[in-house]
Design an enzyme around this catalytic site. Structure first.
Site, PDB file in Angstrom:
ATOM      1  N   HIS A 205       0.842  -1.315   0.073  1.00 21.01           N
ATOM      2  CA  HIS A 205      -0.088  -0.043  -0.130  1.00 21.01           C
ATOM      3  C   HIS A 205       0.920   1.095   0.040  1.00 21.01           C
ATOM      4  O   HIS A 205       1.813   1.257   0.905  1.00 21.01           O
ATOM      5  CB  HIS A 205      -0.749   0.130   1.156  1.00 21.01           C
ATOM      6  CG  HIS A 205      -1.965  -0.912   1.387  1.00 21.01           C
ATOM      7  ND1 HIS A 205      -1.945  -2.173   0.956  1.00 21.01           N
ATOM      8  CD2 HIS A 205      -3.336  -0.708   1.637  1.00 21.01           C
ATOM      9  CE1 HIS A 205      -3.074  -2.831   1.138  1.00 21.01           C
ATOM     10  NE2 HIS A 205      -3.923  -1.836   1.398  1.00 21.01           N
ATOM     11  N   GLU A 208      -1.945   5.900  -0.601  1.00 20.55           N
ATOM     12  CA  GLU A 208      -3.582   5.970  -0.459  1.00 20.55           C
ATOM     13  C   GLU A 208      -3.914   7.331   0.318  1.00 20.55           C
ATOM     14  O   GLU A 208      -4.740   8.177  -0.205  1.00 20.55           O
ATOM     15  CB  GLU A 208      -3.807   4.746   0.662  1.00 20.55           C
ATOM     16  CG  GLU A 208      -5.403   4.922   1.006  1.00 20.55           C
ATOM     17  CD  GLU A 208      -5.587   3.472   1.964  1.00 20.55           C
ATOM     18  OE1 GLU A 208      -4.515   3.028   2.675  1.00 20.55           O
ATOM     19  OE2 GLU A 208      -6.791   3.427   2.510  1.00 20.55           O
ATOM     20  N   ASP A 286     -11.248  -3.334  -1.412  1.00 22.30           N
ATOM     21  CA  ASP A 286     -10.488  -3.260  -0.372  1.00 22.30           C
ATOM     22  C   ASP A 286     -10.827  -4.081   0.837  1.00 22.30           C
ATOM     23  O   ASP A 286     -10.412  -4.992   1.277  1.00 22.30           O
ATOM     24  CB  ASP A 286     -10.397  -1.766  -0.186  1.00 22.30           C
ATOM     25  CG  ASP A 286      -9.091  -1.273   0.642  1.00 22.30           C
ATOM     26  OD1 ASP A 286      -8.383  -2.082   1.052  1.00 22.30           O
ATOM     27  OD2 ASP A 286      -9.011   0.054   0.953  1.00 22.30           O
ATOM     28  N   ASP A 287     -12.111  -3.325   1.781  1.00 22.05           N
ATOM     29  CA  ASP A 287     -12.501  -3.937   2.656  1.00 22.05           C
ATOM     30  C   ASP A 287     -14.280  -3.684   2.582  1.00 22.05           C
ATOM     31  O   ASP A 287     -14.646  -3.024   3.148  1.00 22.05           O
ATOM     32  CB  ASP A 287     -12.272  -3.211   4.176  1.00 22.05           C
ATOM     33  CG  ASP A 287     -10.822  -3.193   4.243  1.00 22.05           C
ATOM     34  OD1 ASP A 287     -10.115  -4.308   4.565  1.00 22.05           O
ATOM     35  OD2 ASP A 287     -10.105  -2.098   3.821  1.00 22.05           O
TER      36      ASP A 287
HETATM   37  N1  ADE Z   1      -5.927  -2.660   6.266  1.00 21.00           N
HETATM   38  C1  ADE Z   1      -7.204  -2.848   5.659  1.00 21.00           C
HETATM   39  N2  ADE Z   1      -7.661  -2.107   4.863  1.00 21.00           N
HETATM   40  C2  ADE Z   1      -6.647  -1.029   4.892  1.00 21.00           C
HETATM   41  C3  ADE Z   1      -6.539   0.259   3.908  1.00 21.00           C
HETATM   42  N3  ADE Z   1      -7.462   0.676   3.128  1.00 21.00           N
HETATM   43  N4  ADE Z   1      -5.187   0.847   4.031  1.00 21.00           N
HETATM   44  C4  ADE Z   1      -4.402   0.126   4.657  1.00 21.00           C
HETATM   45  N5  ADE Z   1      -4.413  -0.741   5.476  1.00 21.00           N
HETATM   46  C5  ADE Z   1      -5.568  -1.359   5.367  1.00 21.00           C
HETATM   47 ZN    ZN Z   2      -6.195  -2.000   1.264  1.00 16.05          ZN
END
Ligand code: ADE
Ligand code: ZN
Length: 347
Positions: A205, A208, A286-287
């Site tokens: 990552h 972001e 992502d989540d």
């Molecule tokens: N862990 C889970 N989602 C994340 C995200 N968007 N950025 C960094 N770490 C993460």
């Molecule tokens: Zn992520």
């Protein structure tokens, strides 16, 4: 995610939602739906600081990455046994198949669990079993990427890599995630070098919330093959030129960026500009349990907000295979299937 005010044609929606695609940026702990969190809490007799699903969902109002991570790590506290990891991952694979995902590279965060006393073996075995059953019963191929938490030390990451060595055959790569700002990637140079020497692919990552300098650093110090998020690259022209020239992919997650307030509105998202600048850009969730949608929701909301076209959908889907770690010959088969799919839908 709330219903979209929808001006996409039904044909374009079908093209998008049924398109074969790869998902390359999904944190498996971020697929834990509130209902499953409560089910696992009950099964494992874990006390949660929320009374019910509704009050947990109410807490899903994030102002930035850290405010999300605090809740995300609390949610993961219900995962104790191998079957918990299995159930979580199998539930994701079922959802992904419904969205046309035929191949996934799945992140997991072992330190989130080993720090609570759960053996890494429990985590990996549960996930591996789910990926095997996903292939057998759902027809989806999936691989695992082990992420190091960047708010912890490099020594902790090295210890984690050592503990994972007996399971290397089950891992395709390593990644770097968690709190970005204030945790520059260089801290992890040695552990990434060691992982690469063990034959693991490197991703991280970067960009972001953090600056373009972090993207340069993951390229030059960690020697990653792919950038997770990377949207801040839009502010650095020479970085854009390098990413385009070397075809270093970005795994972009539009609804995540919206929910974590990287952008106030999806219409401001640079994903289309990045694609038009010649980058290999992919769309991912992502989540998904926290950000209001799985991969097709990400496609549809992005296409609606930016008024994107069928040619963009085809480009994102092809990039998802190009950016993956599958064999070149297999990638070529998927490019051809995408073309056929588009033709069959009149595009
Ligand atoms: N862990 C889970 N989602 C994340 C995200 N968007 N950025 C960094 N770490 C993460
Ligand atoms: Zn992520």
């Amino acid at each position: 995610m709330s219903a979209i005010s929808n001006t996409l044609s039904p044909a374009l929606q079908r093209l998008i939602t049924q398109m074969p695609k790869a998902e390359l940026h999904i944190h498996i702990e971020g697929s834990l739906e509130p209902e499953l969190i409560f089910e696992l809490a009950k099964r494992n007799q874990v006390n949660l600081p929320f009374d019910d699903v509704a009050s947990l969902k109410n807490a899903y109002a994030f102002k930035d990455l850290q405010s999300f991570l605090d809740i995300y790590y609390a949610g993961a506290s219900v995962l104790l046994k191998e079957e918990d990891f299995y159930d979580m991952a199998y539930a994701y694979l079922q959802k992904a198949v419904g969205d046309g995902v035929v191949y996934a590279e799945i992140f997991f965060d072992p330190q989130t669990h080993t720090e609570r006393g759960i053996p890494i073996q429990t985590v990996i075995q549960g996930l591996v079993r789910a990926t095997q059953d996903g292939a057998t019963y759902l027809g989806i191929e999936s691989k695992l990427i082990m992420c190091f938490l960047r708010h912890l030390s490099q020594d902790s990451a090295l210890e984690t890599l050592k503990a994972a060595e007996p399971y290397l055959e089950h891992l395709i790569g390593v990644g770097l995630d968690s709190s970005e700002v204030g945790h520059p990637p260089e801290k992890f140079t040695d552990v990434f070098a060691r992982a690469r020497k063990l034959g693991l692919k490197a991703v991280a990552h970067a960009g972001e919330e953090g600056p373009p300098a972090y993207i340069w650093s993951v390229l030059d110090q960690l020697k990653v093959l792919r950038i997770d998020h990377g949207v801040q690259a839009i502010h650095d022209q020479s970085l854009i030129a390098r990413l385009a020239k070397e075809r270093i992919p970005l795994t972009v997650c539009p609804l995540s960026n919206l929910k974590l307030c990287v952008y106030d509105d999806l219409s401001l998202h640079p994903i289309k500009r990045l694609l038009d600048l010649g980058l290999c850009v992919t769309i991912n969730s992502d989540d998904p349990a926290y950000f209001g949608g799985y991969i097709n929701d990400n496609y549809l909301h992005t296409f609606q907000a930016l008024q994107l076209k069928a040619s963009d959908a085809i480009a994102f889907a092809k990039c998802s295979f190009e950016a993956s770690f599958m064999q070149e010959s297999q990638k070529n088969l998927w490019y051809a299937k995408i073309e056929q799919h588009a033709l069959a839908h009149g595009f």
